[in-house]
Design a protein around this motif. Structure first.
Motif, mmCIF file in Angstrom:
data_model
loop_
_atom_site.group_PDB
_atom_site.id
_atom_site.type_symbol
_atom_site.label_atom_id
_atom_site.label_comp_id
_atom_site.label_asym_id
_atom_site.label_seq_id
_atom_site.Cartn_x
_atom_site.Cartn_y
_atom_site.Cartn_z
ATOM 1 N N VAL A 119 1.456 -1.020 -1.149
ATOM 2 C CA VAL A 119 1.483 0.375 -1.366
ATOM 3 C C VAL A 119 0.368 1.104 -2.255
ATOM 4 O O VAL A 119 -0.103 0.367 -3.074
ATOM 5 N N ASP B 228 6.786 3.908 -2.654
ATOM 6 C CA ASP B 228 6.335 4.461 -1.314
ATOM 7 C C ASP B 228 6.811 5.593 -1.101
ATOM 8 O O ASP B 228 8.247 5.980 -1.013
ATOM 9 N N GLU B 230 7.125 7.450 1.450
ATOM 10 C CA GLU B 230 8.079 7.282 2.770
ATOM 11 C C GLU B 230 9.551 7.215 2.342
ATOM 12 O O GLU B 230 10.223 7.749 2.849
ATOM 13 N N GLN B 413 0.155 -0.597 -9.020
ATOM 14 C CA GLN B 413 -0.011 0.592 -8.294
ATOM 15 C C GLN B 413 -0.565 1.939 -9.165
ATOM 16 O O GLN B 413 -1.617 2.270 -8.691
#
Ligand code: FES
Lengths: 124, 473
Positions: A119, B228, B230, B413
């Motif tokens: 991600v 995410d 999504e 991230q």
């Protein structure tokens, strides 16, 4: 028991080739050999153990350079559902090493940086 | 291993009308007693982790020296290494807190330390506060037997039992639930009838009001790999809070916080045991909701209300494509119920609001440190790699501490440097009279210098109770 040669490749260039039985997980085989791979849940839910298939013996590559999705499916058998991976990850050759057993000789990129590819930062 | 030695014939009695009862069990009779009698924190226990990295070492519990008169001030003076790699230590709690202050013979002695990723539950004996020892391990397979995984919040519940919120089923899917341990640290079973909730995260209970409130993150398989968008679009993240009948273990009311309440994480009732007011931080929407019981509401099932009372606006950053949300990942309430503190992990901010009137929080002060926008980007020459995250406040409300790691995969991230540099623990001095925060530049604990390699640091606890573990009956 049939085994397959699985070559693990770390970002720093280190490699390790293991003969992994079809009823063994790649993570388990690597641990027996004293190799340190990241993991978390060991149930296919967290993605911490992700590797990325670099090559499957005899498999063609698609036009964009990725290994053909059918070849990815044929190369790896899962003992549980690979829940941490989305379809886009599977199609790109990501593999959960804690629940994956080989069905073909292959090369796999390993190490914690593979997991971080799953991600992106969505705001950046 | 039981800490409880209540004689069979001694029925524990606890008179709710009398606050000055004789204290026989652990903790303090009232929040005010904790403030007056607790003394300054000299040690901290901090969750420290290597999970998800290539460092060949298990996660550990760090014992940090917080005594300014000590030669080892700001150092990690002990590390309790766990037997396995891969746990992701996250949140933890005591076997007993002030909620058991009436249980004679019970001690606040054992730390219950779950692995978020592994579902392994560790019991650490902290009788020797500076040198705690691992006492017991509950293996993941024992937990999976109850179709639960991903342990999160640990609270002792009265009489020596321990309740742990669990975020997933045995496969890392929904629904989650609650696992109960007995005072011998054996699994007693599921606390609630399965299926009361889908998603789970944090919880807090107010026994005098017979109410518990729980919040929602998502299924482990959703949040484990990383954040995410999504999943946000697919509705895989939570936005509800649930009000439970504490004695029955059943949900009485669910409030959907809507778009502005996405990913409600830390949830706190005020410490006063009579209070039915509390706050929850919606991390992704970066809003704080006040919830309270509406005494005028008719009917028992719709009595709680929730209203957004603080809104942190996203900020533009020249290097980022989209406005950056604050990401309000932790909140806590001072023991005197006067201030709400919190952290905006992405923006790089710790803040305090006066909540004397809980429905109208008034911004008191904030500190811009670390993160994406922080004005202070290094302390003592040490570059900060991430924003303030888990916070903990001294019992007297005068010192606020924080660490910088959120969750290993989410750290990677948003702040990839954190894995290379490790976390830090920082501190601000709080003036509760003036309502101000001031960074203490003399204070720095650095997880970048751990022997096995840089580690991340997460939740913080004091040896004798703190603002996020103690509940009063
Ligand atoms: S270790 Fe969690 S998916 Fe493999």
């Amino acid at each position: 028991m049939t085994s397959h040669d699985v070559t693990l490749e770390w970002p720093d260039g280190r490699t390790l080739t293991l003969a992994v039985d079809e009823d063994e997980t790649i993570l388990g085989a690597a641990e027996c050999d004293g190799a340190v791979l990241p993991y978390g849940c060991r149930t296919g839910a967290c993605g911490t153990c992700s590797g990325r298939l670099l090559e499957v013996e005899g498999a063609e590559r698609d036009a964009d350079g990725t290994i053909d999705a059918c070849a990815v499916d044929d190369a790896i058998a899962y003992r549980r559902l690979s829940r941490a991976l989305k379809d886009r990850h599977r199609a790109a050759g990501y593999v959960l090493l804690c629940i994956a057993s080989p069905r073909a000789d292959c090369r796999i990129a390993v190490g914690s940086s593979v997991h971080t590819e799953l991600v992106d930062n969505p705001w950046k | 291993m039981s800490d409880a030695s209540t004689p069979d014939d001694a029925e524990p009695s606890h008179d709710h009308e009398h606050h000055h009862h004789r204290l026989e069990g652990p903790g303090y009779a009232t929040p005010q007693a904790a403030i007056e009698e607790g003394g300054r924190e000299k040690l901290a226990y901090v969750m420290s982790l290597y999970v998800g990295t290539d460092v060949d070492a298990p996660d550990f519990v760090a014992v940090v020296d917080l005594d300014p008169d000590s030669e080892t001030y700001c150092e990690i003076v002990d590390r309790i290494e766990l037997p396995n790699r891969g746990d992701e230590l996250h949140h933890f709690g005591w076997n007993a807190c002030s909620s058991s202050c009436h249980v004679e013979g019970l001690e606040r002695r054992h730390l219950i330390v779950p692995g978020q990723r592994s579902s392994r539950i560790h019991v650490i004996d902290a009788k020797d506060r500076r040198n705690p020892e691992l006492a017991k391990v509950i293996e993941p397979e024992e937990v999976y037997e109850y179709d639960l995984s991903a342990p999160h919040t640990v609270h002792c519940i009265p009489d020596g039992e321990i309740l742990i919120s669990m975020l997933g089923d045995a496969d890392g899917e929904l629904p989650g639930g609650f696992l109960e341990l007995n005072d011998d640290f054996e699994i007693e079973g599921r606390w609630e009838p399965p299926g009361e909730i889908e998603m789970n995260y944090d919880y807090w209970y107010q026994p005098r009001q017979n109410v518990m409130v729980s919040s929602e993150w998502g299924a482990p398989k959703t949040y484990y790999p990383g954040f995410d968008l999504e999943d946000v679009e697919a509705g895989n993240y939570g936005r509800k809070i649930h009000f439970w009948d504490w004695e029955d273990g059943t949900v009485e009311q669910t409030i959907d916080l809507g778009e502005e309440g996405q990913i409600p994480l830390e949830v706190r009732f005020l410490h006063t045991p009579e209070s039915t007011h509390g706050f929850v931080g919606a991390a992704l929407s970066s809003n704080i909701f006040h919830f309270w019981r509406d005494e005028d509401a008719t009917g028992g099932d719709e009595r709680y209300r929730a209203k957004k009372v603080i809104d942190f606006e996203p900020r533009e950053h020249e290097d980022w494509d989209m406005p950056v949300p604050g990401l309000t990942t932790d909140i806590l309430i001072s023991l005197d119920d006067r201030y709400l503190f919190g952290s905006n992990w992405l923006h790089g901010e710790v803040w305090m609001y006066d909540i004397s009137d809980p429905s109208n929080p008034r911004r008191a002060d904030s500190l811009s440190v670390g993160g994406t926008f922080g004005e202070v980007q290094e302390v003592q020459g040490r570059e900060l790699s991430a924003g303030p995250q888990m916070i903990q406040l001294s019992l007297d409300g005068e010192r606020l501490y924080w660490t910088t790691s959120l969750f290993s995969s989410w750290d990677e991230q948003f702040y990839p440097e954190e894995g290379e540099r490790g976390s830090v623990m920082l501190k601000a001095d709080v003036d509760p009279r003036k309502g101000t925060l001031e960074l203490d530049e003399e204070f720095l604990v650095d997880w970048g210098e751990c022997p096995a390699g840089p580690a991340r640091a997460h939740e913080i606890r004091w040896p004798d109770g703190d603002c996020t573990s103690d509940v009063w009956q």
